[in-house]
Enzyme design. Structure first.
Site, PDB file in Angstrom:
ATOM      1  N   SER A  97      75.145  45.358  28.350  1.00 33.51           N
ATOM      2  CA  SER A  97      75.804  45.230  26.883  1.00 33.51           C
ATOM      3  C   SER A  97      75.347  43.791  26.407  1.00 33.51           C
ATOM      4  O   SER A  97      74.816  42.917  27.077  1.00 33.51           O
ATOM      5  CB  SER A  97      77.289  45.085  26.894  1.00 33.51           C
ATOM      6  N   ASP A 140      79.431  44.628  41.443  1.00 33.82           N
ATOM      7  CA  ASP A 140      80.354  43.517  40.652  1.00 33.82           C
ATOM      8  C   ASP A 140      79.640  42.420  41.461  1.00 33.82           C
ATOM      9  O   ASP A 140      79.839  42.076  42.553  1.00 33.82           O
ATOM     10  CB  ASP A 140      81.610  43.780  41.411  1.00 33.82           C
ATOM     11  N   ASN A 162      71.601  36.727  33.499  1.00 37.78           N
ATOM     12  CA  ASN A 162      72.078  36.644  32.068  1.00 37.78           C
ATOM     13  C   ASN A 162      73.846  37.030  32.201  1.00 37.78           C
ATOM     14  O   ASN A 162      74.383  36.427  31.371  1.00 37.78           O
ATOM     15  CB  ASN A 162      71.570  37.780  31.399  1.00 37.78           C
ATOM     16  N   SER A 173      74.416  27.642  28.377  1.00 40.89           N
ATOM     17  CA  SER A 173      74.870  27.818  27.121  1.00 40.89           C
ATOM     18  C   SER A 173      75.008  26.237  26.366  1.00 40.89           C
ATOM     19  O   SER A 173      74.850  25.431  27.185  1.00 40.89           O
ATOM     20  CB  SER A 173      76.289  28.249  27.207  1.00 40.89           C
ATOM     21  N   TYR A 185      84.358  27.492  32.086  1.00 36.10           N
ATOM     22  CA  TYR A 185      83.070  28.305  31.674  1.00 36.10           C
ATOM     23  C   TYR A 185      82.051  27.216  31.341  1.00 36.10           C
ATOM     24  O   TYR A 185      80.904  27.298  31.876  1.00 36.10           O
ATOM     25  CB  TYR A 185      83.366  28.757  30.323  1.00 36.10           C
ATOM     26  N   ILE A 189      75.974  33.340  19.646  1.00 35.73           N
ATOM     27  CA  ILE A 189      74.990  34.432  19.622  1.00 35.73           C
ATOM     28  C   ILE A 189      76.132  35.753  18.863  1.00 35.73           C
ATOM     29  O   ILE A 189      77.058  35.932  19.619  1.00 35.73           O
ATOM     30  CB  ILE A 189      74.435  34.991  20.590  1.00 35.73           C
TER      31      ILE A 189
HETATM   32  N1  LIG Z   1      77.141  35.285  22.912  1.00 34.60           N
HETATM   33  C1  LIG Z   1      77.112  33.887  22.927  1.00 34.60           C
HETATM   34  O1  LIG Z   1      77.488  33.314  21.804  1.00 34.60           O
HETATM   35  C2  LIG Z   1      76.485  33.169  24.096  1.00 34.60           C
HETATM   36  C3  LIG Z   1      76.286  31.947  23.743  1.00 34.60           C
HETATM   37  C4  LIG Z   1      75.776  30.925  24.744  1.00 34.60           C
HETATM   38  C5  LIG Z   1      75.455  31.465  25.949  1.00 34.60           C
HETATM   39  N2  LIG Z   1      75.754  33.117  26.229  1.00 34.60           N
HETATM   40  C6  LIG Z   1      75.411  33.370  27.586  1.00 34.60           C
HETATM   41  O2  LIG Z   1      74.736  34.475  27.517  1.00 34.60           O
HETATM   42  C7  LIG Z   1      74.780  35.374  28.451  1.00 34.60           C
HETATM   43  C8  LIG Z   1      75.177  36.871  27.779  1.00 34.60           C
HETATM   44  O3  LIG Z   1      76.033  36.563  26.864  1.00 34.60           O
HETATM   45  P1  LIG Z   1      77.010  37.847  26.101  1.00 34.60           P
HETATM   46  O4  LIG Z   1      77.593  37.341  25.005  1.00 34.60           O
HETATM   47  O5  LIG Z   1      76.072  39.067  26.036  1.00 34.60           O
HETATM   48  O6  LIG Z   1      78.034  38.276  27.403  1.00 34.60           O
HETATM   49  P2  LIG Z   1      78.747  39.585  27.518  1.00 34.60           P
HETATM   50  O7  LIG Z   1      80.188  39.261  28.031  1.00 34.60           O
HETATM   51  O8  LIG Z   1      78.887  40.198  26.000  1.00 34.60           O
HETATM   52  O9  LIG Z   1      77.834  40.406  28.340  1.00 34.60           O
HETATM   53  C9  LIG Z   1      77.832  40.007  29.788  1.00 34.60           C
HETATM   54  C10 LIG Z   1      77.583  41.208  30.616  1.00 34.60           C
HETATM   55  O10 LIG Z   1      77.808  40.946  31.779  1.00 34.60           O
HETATM   56  C11 LIG Z   1      78.515  41.980  32.499  1.00 34.60           C
HETATM   57  N3  LIG Z   1      79.164  41.523  33.489  1.00 34.60           N
HETATM   58  C12 LIG Z   1      80.424  40.558  33.443  1.00 34.60           C
HETATM   59  N4  LIG Z   1      81.071  40.422  34.437  1.00 34.60           N
HETATM   60  C13 LIG Z   1      80.209  41.032  35.452  1.00 34.60           C
HETATM   61  C14 LIG Z   1      80.489  41.300  37.062  1.00 34.60           C
HETATM   62  N5  LIG Z   1      81.450  40.765  37.719  1.00 34.60           N
HETATM   63  N6  LIG Z   1      79.569  42.050  37.550  1.00 34.60           N
HETATM   64  C15 LIG Z   1      78.291  42.754  36.892  1.00 34.60           C
HETATM   65  N7  LIG Z   1      78.424  42.598  35.533  1.00 34.60           N
HETATM   66  C16 LIG Z   1      79.225  41.704  35.025  1.00 34.60           C
HETATM   67  C17 LIG Z   1      79.351  42.401  31.440  1.00 34.60           C
HETATM   68  O11 LIG Z   1      79.699  43.920  31.664  1.00 34.60           O
HETATM   69  C18 LIG Z   1      78.476  42.517  30.435  1.00 34.60           C
HETATM   70  O12 LIG Z   1      77.707  43.330  30.114  1.00 34.60           O
HETATM   71  C19 LIG Z   1      76.093  34.851  29.121  1.00 34.60           C
HETATM   72  O13 LIG Z   1      75.665  34.136  30.423  1.00 34.60           O
HETATM   73  C20 LIG Z   1      76.641  34.016  28.345  1.00 34.60           C
HETATM   74  O14 LIG Z   1      77.493  32.955  28.971  1.00 34.60           O
HETATM   75  C21 LIG Z   1      76.062  33.841  25.325  1.00 34.60           C
END
Ligand SMILES: NC(=O)c1ccc[n+]([C@@H]2O[C@H](COP(=O)([O-])OP(=O)(O)OC[C@H]3O[C@@H](n4cnc5c(N)ncnc54)[C@H](O)[C@@H]3O)[C@@H](O)[C@H]2O)c1
Length: 256
Positions: free
Chosen positions: A23, A71, A98, A150, A163, A196
């Site tokens: 996702s 996990d 990611n 990030s 975080y 994002i």
């Molecule tokens: N969305 C933002 O604004 C943003 C900004 C800066 C950095 N990021 C980084 O980008 C990356 C993706 O962000 P996002 O917003 O899509 O995150 P999200 O939380 O929407 O998605 C993370 C995915 O990782 C999976 N996940 C979580 N814990 C897990 C585990 N223990 N084992 C296996 N899978 C697991 C979730 O099910 C999910 O599909 C992350 O590393 C986040 O820190 C996001």
């Protein structure tokens, strides 16, 4: 919708592993790599979303993406899933770290258990997935690891200290791994996204006012979407960036 206009021919048929690909940004990356004709596997705990992604992309992709349910908090599960991914893909050329968990938490409320939980999904697993992937990446003509950090750790954000600590750690880890794996022709770089706007972000954290406030700080006056991370990830994965390692790439629309 992936950015279909970008084409990196060297990624076709390459083995790509994306963590957290079920996702959010990860799902966009799975779609983006699949659109290059790459063989893509992804690890996630979100079974329903992951299966839907495979069902959606499978029929139109040169190689249907492969979902591995694991996990990442558990090192043994990581090792099994990474080896399985490399086996099913027929080799591994690219790892995209990611997966993450951007839960908000007050400084005063953080317990030892919470801290360890946050580090296990935001930092520890990045190390152990990379460690498990390295033997497979060494067998590729040139490997690439792309780590998701990030900009949050640069902005003095008060509401997520565990975080942001992990995301700063990912930059240190990126540079250390680049030094260790460079002699094996494996490059290691980090992407630092800004805000994002994903569905999950809107449901949990982002009110309209937060989005407006961040856009006012960006040079680019629009919301950044998961699809905005596809191009930078493809670039760092492909031989187009063959001499780039130990670097950080900020993808935030120019936050002032
Ligand atoms: N969305 C933002 O604004 C943003 C900004 C800066 C950095 N990021 C980084 O980008 C990356 C993706 O962000 P996002 O917003 O899509 O995150 P999200 O939380 O929407 O998605 C993370 C995915 O990782 C999976 N996940 C979580 N814990 C897990 C585990 N223990 N084992 C296996 N899978 C697991 C979730 O099910 C999910 O599909 C992350 O590393 C986040 O820190 C996001």
């Amino acid at each position: 919708m992936a950015q279909m206009t970008i084409s990196y021919g060297d990624l076709q048929d390459k083995g790509i592993l994306v963590t957290g690909g079920g996702s959010g940004i990860g799902a966009a990356l799975v779609e983006g790599f699949a659109a290059q004709g790459a063989r893509v596997a992804f690890i996630d705990v979100a079974q329903e979303a992951s299966r839907e992604l495979v069902a959606r992309l499978g029929p139109t992709s040169r190689h249907a993406p492969i979902f591995l349910n694991a996990d990442l908090r558990h090192v043994n599960a990581i090792r099994t899933a990474v080896d399985e991914a490399a086996h099913q893909l027929g080799g591994l050329s690219v790892l995209v770290n990611n997966a993450g968990w951007d839960d908000r938490h007050a400084f005063e409320a953080v317990t030892e258990e919470y801290w360890d939980m946050s580090q296990s999904i935001n930092l520890k697993q990045v190390f152990f997935v990379s460690q498990a992937a390295a033997p497979h990446l060494r067998q590729a003509p040139g490997g690439s690891i792309v780590n998701f950090s990030s900009i949050a750790y640069l902005l003095n954000m008060s509401e997520m200290p565990a975080y942001t600590t992990a995301k700063a750690g990912i930059v240190g880890l990126t540079k250390s791994l680049a030094g260790r794996l460079g002699p094996d022709n494996i490059r290691v770089n980090a992407i630092l996204p800004g805000m994002i706007v994903t569905e999950r972000q809107k449901q949990l954290w982002l009110a309209d006012a937060d989005i407006v406030a961040m856009i006012s700080r960006q040079c680019l006056k629009r919301s950044l979407l998961a699809q905005d991370l596809i191009g930078p990830s493809l670039f760092l994965a492909s031989s187009a960036s063959a001499a780039i390692t130990a670097q950080t790439l900020v993808v935030d629309g120019g936050v002032l």
